[in-house]
Design a protein around this motif. Sequence first.
Motif, short mmCIF file in Angstrom:
data_model
loop_
_atom_site.label_atom_id
_atom_site.label_comp_id
_atom_site.label_asym_id
_atom_site.label_seq_id
_atom_site.Cartn_x
_atom_site.Cartn_y
_atom_site.Cartn_z
N PRO A 102 0.96 -1.29 -0.76
CA PRO A 102 -0.20 0.68 -0.28
C PRO A 102 1.08 1.11 -0.31
O PRO A 102 -0.38 1.95 0.22
CB PRO A 102 -0.83 -0.15 1.14
CG PRO A 102 -0.96 -1.59 1.41
CD PRO A 102 0.66 -1.90 1.77
N ARG A 103 2.26 0.88 -0.04
CA ARG A 103 3.23 1.94 -0.11
C ARG A 103 2.73 2.65 -1.67
O ARG A 103 3.38 3.78 -1.43
CB ARG A 103 4.22 2.18 0.36
CG ARG A 103 4.17 1.45 1.92
CD ARG A 103 5.74 1.67 2.85
NE ARG A 103 5.95 0.01 2.05
CZ ARG A 103 6.81 -0.66 2.12
NH1 ARG A 103 7.99 0.08 2.82
NH2 ARG A 103 7.28 -1.88 1.58
N ASN A 104 2.43 2.28 -2.40
CA ASN A 104 2.96 2.24 -3.84
C ASN A 104 1.27 3.08 -4.33
O ASN A 104 0.47 2.55 -3.97
CB ASN A 104 3.10 1.41 -4.64
CG ASN A 104 4.47 0.86 -4.14
OD1 ASN A 104 5.57 1.88 -3.98
ND2 ASN A 104 4.57 -0.72 -4.85
N VAL A 105 1.72 4.33 -4.51
CA VAL A 105 0.32 5.47 -4.58
C VAL A 105 0.28 6.17 -5.68
O VAL A 105 1.30 5.96 -6.64
CB VAL A 105 -0.18 5.76 -3.73
CG1 VAL A 105 -0.51 4.92 -2.27
CG2 VAL A 105 0.39 6.53 -3.42
N VAL A 106 -0.89 6.19 -6.87
CA VAL A 106 -0.45 7.92 -8.08
C VAL A 106 -1.86 7.65 -7.61
O VAL A 106 -3.28 7.03 -6.52
CB VAL A 106 -1.09 6.11 -8.87
CG1 VAL A 106 -1.42 6.66 -9.98
CG2 VAL A 106 0.04 5.12 -9.60
N VAL A 107 -1.85 9.31 -7.46
CA VAL A 107 -2.89 10.68 -7.32
C VAL A 107 -3.32 10.61 -8.64
O VAL A 107 -2.85 10.93 -9.58
CB VAL A 107 -2.51 11.74 -6.27
CG1 VAL A 107 -2.86 12.59 -6.42
CG2 VAL A 107 -1.28 11.11 -5.44
N HIS A 108 -4.81 10.00 -8.75
CA HIS A 108 -5.76 9.86 -10.17
C HIS A 108 -5.63 11.50 -10.51
O HIS A 108 -5.80 12.68 -9.76
CB HIS A 108 -6.88 9.51 -9.89
CG HIS A 108 -6.81 8.06 -9.30
ND1 HIS A 108 -6.49 7.63 -10.73
CD2 HIS A 108 -6.70 6.86 -8.98
CE1 HIS A 108 -6.65 6.16 -10.61
NE2 HIS A 108 -6.42 5.73 -8.84
N GLY A 109 -5.40 12.06 -11.33
CA GLY A 109 -5.40 13.19 -12.43
C GLY A 109 -3.95 13.72 -12.46
O GLY A 109 -3.81 15.33 -12.41
N ARG A 110 -3.01 13.96 -11.14
CA ARG A 110 -1.69 14.18 -11.44
C ARG A 110 -0.50 12.81 -11.31
O ARG A 110 0.39 13.85 -10.68
CB ARG A 110 -1.68 14.39 -9.88
CG ARG A 110 -3.00 15.54 -9.89
CD ARG A 110 -2.20 16.52 -8.16
NE ARG A 110 -3.52 17.31 -7.76
CZ ARG A 110 -3.36 18.51 -6.99
NH1 ARG A 110 -1.97 18.32 -6.18
NH2 ARG A 110 -4.26 19.22 -6.80
N GLU A 111 -0.46 12.10 -11.89
CA GLU A 111 0.70 11.37 -12.91
C GLU A 111 1.27 12.20 -13.66
O GLU A 111 0.93 12.27 -14.75
CB GLU A 111 -0.61 9.91 -13.67
CG GLU A 111 -1.30 9.31 -12.61
CD GLU A 111 -2.66 9.95 -13.02
OE1 GLU A 111 -3.02 10.98 -13.56
OE2 GLU A 111 -3.72 9.01 -12.83
N ARG A 112 2.72 11.82 -12.84
CA ARG A 112 3.37 12.51 -13.63
C ARG A 112 3.94 12.32 -14.81
O ARG A 112 5.31 11.50 -13.67
CB ARG A 112 4.09 13.60 -12.84
CG ARG A 112 3.53 14.83 -12.25
CD ARG A 112 4.12 15.60 -10.99
NE ARG A 112 5.51 15.83 -11.48
CZ ARG A 112 7.15 16.68 -10.95
NH1 ARG A 112 6.92 16.33 -9.71
NH2 ARG A 112 7.90 16.48 -11.52
N LEU A 113 3.58 11.18 -15.86
CA LEU A 113 4.36 10.35 -16.08
C LEU A 113 5.50 11.65 -17.80
O LEU A 113 7.07 10.42 -18.12
CB LEU A 113 3.54 9.97 -17.39
CG LEU A 113 2.35 9.09 -16.52
CD1 LEU A 113 1.08 8.29 -17.60
CD2 LEU A 113 3.06 7.86 -15.73
#
Length: 141
Positions: A102-113
């Motif tokens: 669970p420490r691996n998270v992605v913030v939706h709408g702010r994925e800095r690819l």
Amino acid sequence: MDVGAVAVPAGIAVFGGLFAVLVGAYGLRKSRRVSETGVRVQALVKRRRGEVREESALLRPLLQFVTEDDRVMEVVCPVPSTRRQPFWDGDGVQVSYDPADPRNVVVHGRERLGPERVFIAGGALVVLLSVTLLVVVLAGG
């Protein structure tokens, strides 16, 4: 020109470029996997202890959320706050987390690819230039 004097640095540059491509591809794959197969939850934006209110917009805040198995997780936000989209203390954001970690998270709408894509493009450019240099030197030497 000595072929060895060019071949060794060019060979090292090829490996460095390949490494950059792999790092970028891994970052893209990890973000995509967590976004698509992760558990989507609402997270609370929290300021870190000891931060001054004005500085909290410039740093990466903490995200607090509850996992499927009722664990409360508090992780550092993987993306920084920006002037256009600041993170404010008490805001809610949608995140996806990896149930296995669970420490691996992605913030939706702010994925800095962008940084991952820059690694891939830069690494590929270094590989291309190094191989071209090797071919020119070997053909001329």
